[in-house]
Scaffold this motif. Structure first.
Motif, PDB file in Angstrom:
ATOM      1  N   GLY A  67      11.378  16.476 -27.688  1.00  0.00           N
ATOM      2  CA  GLY A  67      12.794  15.820 -28.509  1.00  0.00           C
ATOM      3  C   GLY A  67      13.917  16.401 -27.688  1.00  0.00           C
ATOM      4  N   LEU A  68      13.754  16.172 -26.213  1.00  0.00           N
ATOM      5  CA  LEU A  68      14.951  16.753 -25.458  1.00  0.00           C
ATOM      6  C   LEU A  68      15.824  15.662 -25.459  1.00  0.00           C
ATOM      7  CD1 LEU A  68      13.206  18.243 -22.241  1.00  0.00           C
ATOM      8  CD2 LEU A  68      13.963  19.436 -24.025  1.00  0.00           C
ATOM      9  N   HIS A  69      17.214  15.970 -25.050  1.00  0.00           N
ATOM     10  CA  HIS A  69      18.402  14.884 -24.947  1.00  0.00           C
ATOM     11  C   HIS A  69      17.741  14.051 -23.731  1.00  0.00           C
ATOM     12  CE1 HIS A  69      21.994  13.116 -23.457  1.00  0.00           C
ATOM     13  NE2 HIS A  69      22.325  13.265 -24.782  1.00  0.00           N
ATOM     14  N   ASN A  70      18.334  12.710 -23.860  1.00  0.00           N
ATOM     15  CA  ASN A  70      17.588  11.716 -23.033  1.00  0.00           C
ATOM     16  C   ASN A  70      17.975  12.127 -21.420  1.00  0.00           C
ATOM     17  OD1 ASN A  70      16.959  10.120 -25.020  1.00  0.00           O
ATOM     18  ND2 ASN A  70      18.511   8.344 -24.793  1.00  0.00           N
ATOM     19  N   GLY A  71      19.247  12.520 -21.264  1.00  0.00           N
ATOM     20  CA  GLY A  71      19.806  13.126 -19.910  1.00  0.00           C
ATOM     21  C   GLY A  71      18.768  14.201 -19.426  1.00  0.00           C
ATOM     22  N   ALA A  72      18.485  15.100 -20.201  1.00  0.00           N
ATOM     23  CA  ALA A  72      17.459  16.205 -19.775  1.00  0.00           C
ATOM     24  C   ALA A  72      15.802  15.572 -19.311  1.00  0.00           C
ATOM     25  CB  ALA A  72      17.132  17.337 -20.698  1.00  0.00           C
ATOM     26  N   THR A  73      15.333  14.540 -20.315  1.00  0.00           N
ATOM     27  CA  THR A  73      14.308  13.890 -19.876  1.00  0.00           C
ATOM     28  C   THR A  73      14.040  13.183 -18.571  1.00  0.00           C
ATOM     29  OG1 THR A  73      13.882  13.889 -22.552  1.00  0.00           O
ATOM     30  CG2 THR A  73      12.518  12.438 -21.039  1.00  0.00           C
ATOM     31  N   VAL A  74      15.318  12.496 -18.384  1.00  0.00           N
ATOM     32  CA  VAL A  74      15.572  11.833 -17.099  1.00  0.00           C
ATOM     33  C   VAL A  74      15.377  12.801 -15.954  1.00  0.00           C
ATOM     34  CG1 VAL A  74      17.198  10.392 -15.843  1.00  0.00           C
ATOM     35  CG2 VAL A  74      16.684   9.783 -18.085  1.00  0.00           C
ATOM     36  N   VAL A  75      16.117  13.639 -16.096  1.00  0.00           N
ATOM     37  CA  VAL A  75      16.122  14.710 -14.945  1.00  0.00           C
ATOM     38  C   VAL A  75      14.920  15.642 -14.855  1.00  0.00           C
ATOM     39  CG1 VAL A  75      16.916  17.212 -14.172  1.00  0.00           C
ATOM     40  CG2 VAL A  75      18.592  15.501 -15.280  1.00  0.00           C
ATOM     41  N   LEU A  76      14.084  15.753 -15.956  1.00  0.00           N
ATOM     42  CA  LEU A  76      12.650  16.226 -15.813  1.00  0.00           C
ATOM     43  C   LEU A  76      11.854  15.249 -15.035  1.00  0.00           C
ATOM     44  CD1 LEU A  76      10.838  18.665 -16.363  1.00  0.00           C
ATOM     45  CD2 LEU A  76      10.541  17.497 -18.689  1.00  0.00           C
ATOM     46  N   SER A  77      11.877  13.990 -15.646  1.00  0.00           N
ATOM     47  CA  SER A  77      11.127  13.101 -15.220  1.00  0.00           C
ATOM     48  C   SER A  77      11.233  12.951 -13.449  1.00  0.00           C
ATOM     49  CB  SER A  77      11.164  11.752 -15.645  1.00  0.00           C
ATOM     50  OG  SER A  77      10.892  11.815 -17.047  1.00  0.00           O
ATOM     51  N   THR A  78      12.526  12.698 -13.243  1.00  0.00           N
ATOM     52  CA  THR A  78      12.625  12.549 -11.745  1.00  0.00           C
ATOM     53  C   THR A  78      12.630  13.722 -10.843  1.00  0.00           C
ATOM     54  OG1 THR A  78      14.543  11.252 -12.441  1.00  0.00           O
ATOM     55  CG2 THR A  78      14.788  12.129 -10.515  1.00  0.00           C
ATOM     56  N   ALA A  79      12.745  14.888 -11.274  1.00  0.00           N
ATOM     57  CA  ALA A  79      12.236  16.293 -10.616  1.00  0.00           C
ATOM     58  C   ALA A  79      10.922  16.089 -10.428  1.00  0.00           C
ATOM     59  CB  ALA A  79      12.602  17.331 -11.354  1.00  0.00           C
ATOM     60  N   LEU A  80      10.039  15.822 -11.553  1.00  0.00           N
ATOM     61  CA  LEU A  80       8.466  15.820 -11.350  1.00  0.00           C
ATOM     62  C   LEU A  80       8.232  14.720 -10.365  1.00  0.00           C
ATOM     63  CD1 LEU A  80       7.470  16.864 -14.865  1.00  0.00           C
ATOM     64  CD2 LEU A  80       7.489  18.374 -13.056  1.00  0.00           C
ATOM     65  N   ALA A  81       8.738  13.535 -10.555  1.00  0.00           N
ATOM     66  CA  ALA A  81       8.361  12.220  -9.419  1.00  0.00           C
ATOM     67  C   ALA A  81       8.411  12.895  -8.361  1.00  0.00           C
ATOM     68  CB  ALA A  81       9.087  11.037  -9.904  1.00  0.00           C
ATOM     69  N   PHE A  82       9.545  13.390  -7.821  1.00  0.00           N
ATOM     70  CA  PHE A  82       9.498  14.040  -6.714  1.00  0.00           C
ATOM     71  C   PHE A  82       8.700  14.798  -6.145  1.00  0.00           C
ATOM     72  CE2 PHE A  82      13.855  11.728  -6.536  1.00  0.00           C
ATOM     73  CZ  PHE A  82      14.049  11.523  -5.265  1.00  0.00           C
ATOM     74  N   GLN A 130       0.881  -1.160  -0.044  1.00  0.00           N
ATOM     75  CA  GLN A 130      -0.128  -0.092  -0.140  1.00  0.00           C
ATOM     76  C   GLN A 130       0.906   1.299   0.008  1.00  0.00           C
ATOM     77  OE1 GLN A 130      -2.467  -0.751   3.636  1.00  0.00           O
ATOM     78  NE2 GLN A 130      -4.086  -1.750   2.137  1.00  0.00           N
ATOM     79  N   ALA A 131       1.893   1.406   0.804  1.00  0.00           N
ATOM     80  CA  ALA A 131       2.872   2.510   0.702  1.00  0.00           C
ATOM     81  C   ALA A 131       3.461   2.604  -0.614  1.00  0.00           C
ATOM     82  CB  ALA A 131       3.825   2.275   1.981  1.00  0.00           C
ATOM     83  N   THR A 132       3.796   1.594  -1.208  1.00  0.00           N
ATOM     84  CA  THR A 132       4.744   1.546  -2.541  1.00  0.00           C
ATOM     85  C   THR A 132       3.541   2.220  -3.398  1.00  0.00           C
ATOM     86  OG1 THR A 132       6.223  -0.101  -1.684  1.00  0.00           O
ATOM     87  CG2 THR A 132       5.836   0.339  -4.258  1.00  0.00           C
ATOM     88  N   LEU A 133       2.185   1.474  -3.535  1.00  0.00           N
ATOM     89  CA  LEU A 133       1.424   2.023  -4.362  1.00  0.00           C
ATOM     90  C   LEU A 133       1.068   3.367  -4.332  1.00  0.00           C
ATOM     91  CD1 LEU A 133      -0.579   1.155  -6.738  1.00  0.00           C
ATOM     92  CD2 LEU A 133      -2.325   0.497  -4.998  1.00  0.00           C
ATOM     93  N   HIS A 134       1.172   3.873  -3.026  1.00  0.00           N
ATOM     94  CA  HIS A 134       0.743   5.484  -2.724  1.00  0.00           C
ATOM     95  C   HIS A 134       1.941   6.158  -3.345  1.00  0.00           C
ATOM     96  CE1 HIS A 134       0.042   9.215  -0.586  1.00  0.00           C
ATOM     97  NE2 HIS A 134       1.274   9.346  -0.367  1.00  0.00           N
ATOM     98  N   CYS A 135       2.986   5.752  -3.303  1.00  0.00           N
ATOM     99  CA  CYS A 135       4.409   6.418  -3.520  1.00  0.00           C
ATOM    100  C   CYS A 135       4.560   6.318  -5.240  1.00  0.00           C
ATOM    101  CB  CYS A 135       5.682   5.778  -3.112  1.00  0.00           C
ATOM    102  SG  CYS A 135       7.355   6.633  -3.573  1.00  0.00           S
ATOM    103  N   LEU A 136       4.137   5.151  -5.830  1.00  0.00           N
ATOM    104  CA  LEU A 136       3.978   5.023  -7.121  1.00  0.00           C
ATOM    105  C   LEU A 136       2.999   5.858  -7.889  1.00  0.00           C
ATOM    106  CD1 LEU A 136       5.023   3.236  -9.633  1.00  0.00           C
ATOM    107  CD2 LEU A 136       2.901   1.970  -9.365  1.00  0.00           C
ATOM    108  N   THR A 137       2.007   6.294  -7.038  1.00  0.00           N
ATOM    109  CA  THR A 137       0.918   7.287  -7.861  1.00  0.00           C
ATOM    110  C   THR A 137       1.742   8.757  -8.040  1.00  0.00           C
ATOM    111  OG1 THR A 137      -0.969   6.125  -6.522  1.00  0.00           O
ATOM    112  CG2 THR A 137      -1.082   8.293  -7.354  1.00  0.00           C
ATOM    113  N   GLY A 138       2.390   8.971  -7.061  1.00  0.00           N
ATOM    114  CA  GLY A 138       2.991  10.411  -7.456  1.00  0.00           C
ATOM    115  C   GLY A 138       4.257  10.240  -8.406  1.00  0.00           C
ATOM    116  N   CYS A 139       5.026   9.189  -8.188  1.00  0.00           N
ATOM    117  CA  CYS A 139       6.200   8.806  -9.053  1.00  0.00           C
ATOM    118  C   CYS A 139       5.543   8.835 -10.227  1.00  0.00           C
ATOM    119  CB  CYS A 139       6.832   7.622  -8.803  1.00  0.00           C
ATOM    120  SG  CYS A 139       7.848   8.073  -7.231  1.00  0.00           S
ATOM    121  N   ALA A 140       4.564   8.078 -10.722  1.00  0.00           N
ATOM    122  CA  ALA A 140       4.257   7.687 -12.062  1.00  0.00           C
ATOM    123  C   ALA A 140       3.580   9.096 -12.766  1.00  0.00           C
ATOM    124  CB  ALA A 140       2.980   6.775 -11.963  1.00  0.00           C
ATOM    125  N   ILE A 141       2.952   9.981 -11.922  1.00  0.00           N
ATOM    126  CA  ILE A 141       2.465  11.003 -12.465  1.00  0.00           C
ATOM    127  C   ILE A 141       3.611  12.053 -12.921  1.00  0.00           C
ATOM    128  CG2 ILE A 141       1.342  13.370 -12.086  1.00  0.00           C
ATOM    129  CD1 ILE A 141      -0.552  11.845  -9.902  1.00  0.00           C
TER     130      ILE A 141
END
Length: 183
Positions: free
Chosen positions: A72-87, A48-59
């Motif tokens: 069309g961002l570079h892969n590195g920029a996309t990863v940084v953006l995705s990670t920041a938004l997940a947090f 349940q805790a992981t599912l809760h966390c996954l919800t925010g991370c997935a968004i």
């Protein structure tokens, strides 16, 4: 979350455990089902805790990947953006719940940081690791099945890897166990 009935126990008024609002200590009453405290419920609580966390991370992850790949961002920029938004989204969902419980913003932020940081880090390592290592996934367009299948698979794998991590944390009074006091 206040409990007024418990499996195998008569109905009684809400009560409190020390340092644990909304739950109670009384003779013959152990942990609430689904709230950890040993036995098989530890896995359920971790899931349940992981599912809760996954919800925010997935968004955040989906939004970041869609924006990055779409622009069309570079892969590195996309990863940084995705990670920041997940947090951002992961912490925001936790903060929303603890703010409803009456915590001021700064205290709610501290709870979210303590509850979710390790879980989000593990999820993001898996999510982004899969997206970067699946050949062509990051280069696939938003209309291609490879992109979406890789992203969905990365989230499922992140969930499966993070559940045992969260179970370990909760068993030591860390991670989601910090938030439990405000349910």
């Amino acid at each position: 979350m206040e409990h007024s009935t418990h499996q195998g126990h008569a109905q009684h008024a809400p009560h409190t455990h020390p340092g644990h609002p909304g739950h109670g200590a009384h003779p013959g009453h152990g942990a609430h089902p689904g709230h950890g405290g040993g036995g098989g419920s530890g896995w359920r609580t971790a899931a349940q805790a992981t599912l809760h966390c996954l919800t925010g991370c997935a968004i955040g992850e989906v939004l970041g990947q869609v924006i990055g790949v779409g622009l069309g961002l570079h892969n590195g920029a996309t990863v940084v953006l995705s990670t920041a938004l997940a947090f951002v989204f992961g912490y925001a969902l936790t903060m929303r719940g603890v703010r409803r419980a009456g915590l001021p913003f700064r205290a709610a932020l501290k709870v979210a940081l303590a509850a979710d940081t390790v879980s989000i880090i593990v999820m993001e390592l898996i999510d982004n690791g899969v997206m970067v290592t699946v050949p062509g996934a990051m280069d696939a367009g938003l209309g291609q099945a490879l992109f979406w299948a890789s992203l969905a698979g990365s989230l499922v794998l992140a969930f499966l890897v993070t559940v045992p991590v969260n179970r370990w944390l909760i068993g030591r009074g860390r991670g989601h166990a910090v938030v439990h006091a405000y349910h």
